[in-house]
Design an enzyme around this catalytic site. Sequence first.
Site, PDB file in Angstrom:
ATOM      1  N   CYS A  30     -35.449 -38.616  91.103  1.00  0.00           N
ATOM      2  CA  CYS A  30     -34.982 -39.888  91.663  1.00  0.00           C
ATOM      3  C   CYS A  30     -33.642 -40.290  91.027  1.00  0.00           C
ATOM      4  O   CYS A  30     -33.583 -40.584  89.836  1.00  0.00           O
ATOM      5  CB  CYS A  30     -36.063 -40.949  91.410  1.00  0.00           C
ATOM      6  SG  CYS A  30     -35.536 -42.648  91.665  1.00  0.00           S
ATOM      7  N   CYS A  33     -33.534 -43.743  89.494  1.00  0.00           N
ATOM      8  CA  CYS A  33     -34.353 -43.728  88.273  1.00  0.00           C
ATOM      9  C   CYS A  33     -33.540 -43.176  87.100  1.00  0.00           C
ATOM     10  O   CYS A  33     -33.575 -43.735  85.996  1.00  0.00           O
ATOM     11  CB  CYS A  33     -35.606 -42.874  88.457  1.00  0.00           C
ATOM     12  SG  CYS A  33     -36.717 -43.440  89.754  1.00  0.00           S
TER      13      CYS A  33
END
Length: 102
Positions: A30, A33
């Site tokens: 991600c 992230c």
Amino acid sequence: MSELKITKENFEQVVNTDIPVLIDFWATWCGPCRMMSPVVAELADEYQGKAIIGKVNVDEEPELAASFGVASIPMFVVIKGGIIANTKIGAMPKTNLEAMLK
């Protein structure tokens, strides 16, 4: 101190505390992230003793992620006194995460 790796095995022990707990639900694949990772690490250092800053890898802990209804990541959850006090989804400025802890 770095962020605490939260698993279903240590979850109850982590959240049963008198100080706020910020949980970052994330995954290695991600992009947002990964962008938030240094911010979360900074908070872990700055809030040592005042809050617990932990991370849950949704790929490694799918049951824990499902129990929080994680549909998008990064997802940040603050638990105070064993109760979910705040939830936010997506990359955000550090100040937003700090506000969640207050």
